[in-house]
Design an enzyme around this catalytic site. Structure first.
Site, PDB file in Angstrom:
ATOM      1  N   ASP A  11       0.890  -0.922   0.055  1.00  0.00           N
ATOM      2  CA  ASP A  11      -0.195  -0.298   0.083  1.00  0.00           C
ATOM      3  C   ASP A  11       0.572   1.426   0.257  1.00  0.00           C
ATOM      4  O   ASP A  11       1.378   1.128   1.020  1.00  0.00           O
ATOM      5  CB  ASP A  11      -1.097   0.144   1.334  1.00  0.00           C
ATOM      6  CG  ASP A  11      -1.831  -1.110   1.540  1.00  0.00           C
ATOM      7  OD1 ASP A  11      -2.128  -1.862  -0.015  1.00  0.00           O
ATOM      8  OD2 ASP A  11      -3.045  -1.463   1.723  1.00  0.00           O
ATOM      9  N   ASP A 130     -13.709  -6.316  -5.233  1.00  0.00           N
ATOM     10  CA  ASP A 130     -14.180  -6.935  -3.443  1.00  0.00           C
ATOM     11  C   ASP A 130     -15.920  -7.323  -3.674  1.00  0.00           C
ATOM     12  O   ASP A 130     -16.309  -6.140  -4.388  1.00  0.00           O
ATOM     13  CB  ASP A 130     -14.462  -5.388  -3.352  1.00  0.00           C
ATOM     14  CG  ASP A 130     -12.199  -5.346  -3.170  1.00  0.00           C
ATOM     15  OD1 ASP A 130     -11.630  -5.520  -3.216  1.00  0.00           O
ATOM     16  OD2 ASP A 130     -12.655  -3.438  -3.089  1.00  0.00           O
TER      17      ASP A 130
END
Lengths: 253, 195
Positions: A11, A130
Site C-alpha cells: 500500500d 471486492d
C-alpha cells in the site's frame, strides 16, 4: 509447467509504503523501491502497488515512484488505486508499470475495460473485484469494499472477462484481515467459469492457506500484504513448502 | 558497444531499456534506418497486437530493414512472433525470418499463459550458464510452433518454441526484461554473442 504465483501487495501513500512494515535489515521500511527489491530478491513472482491516496498532486508522485520501481525491479508489477481514465493508465504504463488494476471506475463505467483493452492490450488490464457475502449472495462492493453495488460477483467477473480484462484480482472483504484463509469456494467457482487467470486475495494467515487456495480455490495466483510485511511468512519458505505439497512454484536459483 | 532498441508502436521498450541499464548498458531507441543498421546489437521488443505492429513496420520500411540486418538481432515476445512467417492473430503475414507459423493456444487451459514457466530443451549460447531449472515470465495468447529453428521449448497446453534462432536472428517468447536473474542472464548472453 506454469507455476502458481505469489504476489506481495504494497500500500502506497504519498509515495511511501504504509501499514506497519517490519523487515529485518531494511533501513527504510517506508521506501517502496527498497521493499520491492527485497521481495523480488526473495522470489516474489509479481508485485502489486496499491495507491491509497487520491489527489491529483499525489498522482504525480505515484508516476515518479513507478519510474523508480521500473528502473530497479526485474519482475512484473501492477499499479492500482483510484485509476479513472485512459490518461491515468497511459502515464502509469509509460512510466514502466506492466499492468494496471481498476476497480470502482470499472463498475461505474464498464466500457472503460473495453477501451483500455483495445488501447493497451488485455494483458495489462487487471480488474480488481471486492466482494462481500450479503444475504446469501456474493455482491460486488466499491470504494474500498464499503459500498455495495447491485452486481452479483460471478456475473460481474464474467462481464469483465467479456469486456477484455486480462486477469481478475478477487478480494473477499469477508476474509480480508481475518487471517483465517482465502475465500476458496467463491474463488474456485469464478476460476472454473473464467478463461482468464484469477488472483485470490484476502485472508492469508499461514502457509496452508496458500496451499488451499491453489488446490480447493483453483487460484492462479495468491496475494497477501501484512503477513509478508511483518515477516510472518517468508516467501522462500512458503515456496519450498508449496513445492513439497506438489504445487508448481518458481524457486529462484 | 552500440545497442539499439527498435522503436515502434509496441509496449515494453521502456522496460527493456531499464533492464539493459541494470546490466550497465545504455541502449539507443530508434526507428531510423541508419541508426539501426550501425548498431552492434539490435533488440526488437514488442507487446501488443501483430497486425497493427506489422502495419507500422511496413509503413516505415522497417520490415525490409530488419530482415536484412547482419548483426545479432534479438526479438522479444511479440518481436519473436513478428519474425515468423504468419500469425493467426488477425491473420497477419509477418517478416518470415523463421519458417514457422504462429498459432493461438487452444483453450484447454487459461489463455493467455500468464506467469513463470520453465525453459527446456535448450540448445544455444543464449542459455549458457543457466541452472537446469530456469523460469522465465510469459504473457501471451499466441505461440510459435516447434521447428528446425527452435532452440528451447516450453510446455503450456502443448510444447511450443520458447526461443528461435536462425543465422544472426535470435528470439525469445518470454520477457527477459521481467524474468528476474534468469532474464538478465539471457540478455547478457545475447550481448556476448560474437558479432
Amino acid at each position: 509447467m506454469l507455476t502458481k504465483r505469489i504476489i506481495p501487495c504494497l500500500d502506497i501513500k504519498e509515495g511511501r509504503t504504509v501499514k506497519g512494515v517490519n523487515f529485518v535489515g531494511l533501513r527504510d521500511a517506508g521506501d517502496p523501491v527498497a521493499l520491492a527489491a527485497q521481495y523480488a530478491a526473495q522470489g516474489a513472482d509479481e508485485l502489486v502497488f496499491l495507491d491509497i491516496t487520491a489527489t491529483v498532486e499525489e498522482r504525480k508522485t505515484l508516476v515518479e515512484l513507478v519510474k523508480k520501481i521500473a528502473a530497479e525491479i526485474n519482475i512484473p508489477f501492477t499499479v492500482g488505486g483510484g485509476i479513472q481514465s485512459i490518461a491515468d493508465v497511459s502515464s502509469l504504463l509509460n512510466a514502466g508499470a506492466d499492468k494496471i488494476s481498476i476497480n470502482s471506475a470499472a463498475v461505474k463505467n464498464p466500457e472503460l475495460i473495453n477501451t483500455l483493452a483495445s488501447e493497451f492490450g488485455s494483458q495489462c488490464v487487471v480488474v480488481a473485484i471486492d466482494t462481500r457475502f450479503v444475504k446469501g449472495k456474493h455482491i460486488v462492493h466499491v470504494r474500498g469494499g464499503r459500498t455495495p453495488t447491485a452486481l452479483r460477483t460471478i456475473c460481474w467477473a464474467l462481464e469483465v472477462q467479456k469486456r477484455g480484462a486480462g486477469e481478475i484480482l478477487l478480494t473477499s472483504m469477508d476474509h480480508d484481515g481475518t487471517k483465517a484463509g482465502f475465500a476458496n469456494a467463491l474463488t474456485a467457482q469464478i476460476s472454473e467459469k473464467l478463461s482468464i487467470p484469477v488472483i485470490a486475495s484476502g485472508g492469508a494467515g499461514n502457509m496452508e492457506h496458500f496451499l488451499h487456495t491453489f488446490q480447493a480455490g483453483k487460484a492462479d495466483a495468491a496475494l497477501a500484504a501484512s503477513i509478508f510485511h511483518f515477516g510472518e511468512i517468508k516467501i522462500p519458505e512458503l515456496k519450498h513448502y508449496l513445492k513439497t505439497q506438489n504445487i508448481p512454484v518458481r524457486i529462484e536459483p | 558497444m552500440r545497442v539499439v532498441i527498435i522503436k515502434y508502436n509496441a509496449g515494453n521498450v521502456q522496460s527493456v531499456t531499464y533492464a539493459l541499464n541494470r546490466l550497465g548498458v545504455v541502449p539507443l531507441i530508434s526507428n531510423e534506418p541508419e541508426v539501426i543498421k550501425s548498431a552492434d546489437y539490435v533488440i526488437f521488443p514488442g507487446v501488443g497486437e501483430a497486425s497493427t505492429a506489422m502495419r507500422y513496420l511496413k509503413e516505415r520500411n522497417l520490415d525490409r530493414l530488419i530482415k536484412d540486418l547482419k548483426q545479432p538481432v534479438f526479438g522479444v515476445c511479440l518481436g519473436l512472433q513478428l519474425m515468423c512467417n504468419h500469425s493467426e492473430e488477425n491473420n497477419t503475414n509477418c517478416l518470415g525470418i523463421f519458417d514457422v507459423a504462429v498459432k493461438r493456444f487452444p483453450k484447454d487451459l487459461k489463455v493467455p499463459q500468464m506467469g513463470w514457466n520453465t525453459i527446456e530443451e535448450r540448445s544455444s549460447p543464449l542459455f549458457d550458464g543457466l541452472p537446469p531449472e530456469a523460469y522465465v515470465y510469459y504473457v501471451h495468447s499466441f505461440y510459435a510452433e516447434i521447428s528446425t529453428s527452435t532452440i528451447a521449448q516450453t510446455n503450456y497446453i502443448l510444447p511450443f518454441s520458447a526461443a528461435l534462432q536462425k543465422d544472426n536472428f535470435y528470439a525469445l517468447q518470454a520477457h527477459p526484461e521481467k524474468s528476474g536473474k534468469v532474464g538478465e542472464h539471457i540478455l547478457k548472453n545475447f550481448l556476448n554473442i560474437k558479432n
